[in-house]
Design a protein around this motif. Structure first.
Motif, PDB file in Angstrom:
ATOM      1  N   ARG A 115       0.861  -1.184   0.000  1.00 41.01           N
ATOM      2  CA  ARG A 115       0.000   0.000   0.000  1.00 41.01           C
ATOM      3  C   ARG A 115       0.890   1.224   0.000  1.00 41.01           C
ATOM      4  O   ARG A 115       1.911   1.262   0.688  1.00 41.01           O
ATOM      5  CB  ARG A 115      -0.910   0.020   1.227  1.00 41.01           C
TER       6      ARG A 115
ATOM      7  N   ARG B  68       0.708   5.774  -0.519  1.00 38.93           N
ATOM      8  CA  ARG B  68      -0.082   6.986  -0.686  1.00 38.93           C
ATOM      9  C   ARG B  68       0.825   8.105  -1.156  1.00 38.93           C
ATOM     10  O   ARG B  68       1.880   8.353  -0.567  1.00 38.93           O
ATOM     11  CB  ARG B  68      -0.732   7.371   0.641  1.00 38.93           C
TER      12      ARG B  68
ATOM     13  N   LEU C  65      -3.444  10.243  -3.743  1.00 39.90           N
ATOM     14  CA  LEU C  65      -3.654   9.024  -4.513  1.00 39.90           C
ATOM     15  C   LEU C  65      -3.266   7.821  -3.667  1.00 39.90           C
ATOM     16  O   LEU C  65      -2.197   7.800  -3.064  1.00 39.90           O
ATOM     17  CB  LEU C  65      -2.800   9.051  -5.785  1.00 39.90           C
ATOM     18  N   ASN C  66      -4.131   6.799  -3.631  1.00 39.14           N
ATOM     19  CA  ASN C  66      -3.887   5.583  -2.861  1.00 39.14           C
ATOM     20  C   ASN C  66      -3.659   4.419  -3.818  1.00 39.14           C
ATOM     21  O   ASN C  66      -4.505   4.148  -4.670  1.00 39.14           O
ATOM     22  CB  ASN C  66      -5.092   5.293  -1.951  1.00 39.14           C
ATOM     23  N   PHE C  67      -2.525   3.748  -3.667  1.00 43.29           N
ATOM     24  CA  PHE C  67      -2.152   2.643  -4.538  1.00 43.29           C
ATOM     25  C   PHE C  67      -2.091   1.331  -3.764  1.00 43.29           C
ATOM     26  O   PHE C  67      -1.736   1.310  -2.589  1.00 43.29           O
ATOM     27  CB  PHE C  67      -0.767   2.887  -5.155  1.00 43.29           C
ATOM     28  N   THR C  68      -2.445   0.221  -4.436  1.00 44.25           N
ATOM     29  CA  THR C  68      -2.280  -1.124  -3.903  1.00 44.25           C
ATOM     30  C   THR C  68      -1.487  -1.921  -4.938  1.00 44.25           C
ATOM     31  O   THR C  68      -1.044  -1.366  -5.938  1.00 44.25           O
ATOM     32  CB  THR C  68      -3.644  -1.799  -3.647  1.00 44.25           C
TER      33      THR C  68
ATOM     34  N   GLY D 236      -2.717  -1.490  -8.496  1.00 43.89           N
ATOM     35  CA  GLY D 236      -2.705  -0.157  -9.084  1.00 43.89           C
ATOM     36  C   GLY D 236      -3.437   0.858  -8.222  1.00 43.89           C
ATOM     37  O   GLY D 236      -3.566   0.701  -7.014  1.00 43.89           O
ATOM     38  N   LEU D 237      -3.964   1.897  -8.871  1.00 41.71           N
ATOM     39  CA  LEU D 237      -4.663   2.969  -8.177  1.00 41.71           C
ATOM     40  C   LEU D 237      -5.954   2.434  -7.578  1.00 41.71           C
ATOM     41  O   LEU D 237      -6.803   1.897  -8.277  1.00 41.71           O
ATOM     42  CB  LEU D 237      -4.971   4.114  -9.151  1.00 41.71           C
ATOM     43  N   SER D 238      -6.118   2.563  -6.267  1.00 45.57           N
ATOM     44  CA  SER D 238      -7.318   2.044  -5.614  1.00 45.57           C
ATOM     45  C   SER D 238      -8.344   3.141  -5.368  1.00 45.57           C
ATOM     46  O   SER D 238      -9.544   2.898  -5.478  1.00 45.57           O
ATOM     47  CB  SER D 238      -6.972   1.361  -4.300  1.00 45.57           C
TER      48      SER D 238
ATOM     49  N   TRP E 172      -8.748   7.854  -4.849  1.00 44.96           N
ATOM     50  CA  TRP E 172      -8.129   9.163  -4.690  1.00 44.96           C
ATOM     51  C   TRP E 172      -9.059  10.022  -3.857  1.00 44.96           C
ATOM     52  O   TRP E 172     -10.257   9.751  -3.770  1.00 44.96           O
ATOM     53  CB  TRP E 172      -7.812   9.810  -6.034  1.00 44.96           C
TER      54      TRP E 172
END
Length: 55
Positions: A6, A8, A16-19, A22-24, A26
């Motif tokens: 994870r 940010r 933007l929050n990524f896992t 990919g992008l999970s 915003w």
């Protein structure tokens, strides 16, 4: 228990929050007001330890 990735990233008021996939989600924060793309809800920070969140 597997390890999860994870991350940010912040670009001013945009977060933007990524896992791993990919992008999970915003979110955008302007003053006390915040909007999240995943939940599509508003929240407002109130004075002291209080806050309001849309249901």
């Amino acid at each position: 228990m597997p390890i999860r990735f994870r991350q940010r990233k912040s670009f001013g008021p945009l977060k933007l929050n990524f896992t791993q996939s990919g992008l999970s989600s915003w979110s955008i924060k302007i003053g006390p007001w915040t909007w999240n793309s995943r939940t599509r809800k508003n929240s407002v920070d109130l004075p002291g330890p209080l806050s309001w969140r849309q249901r």
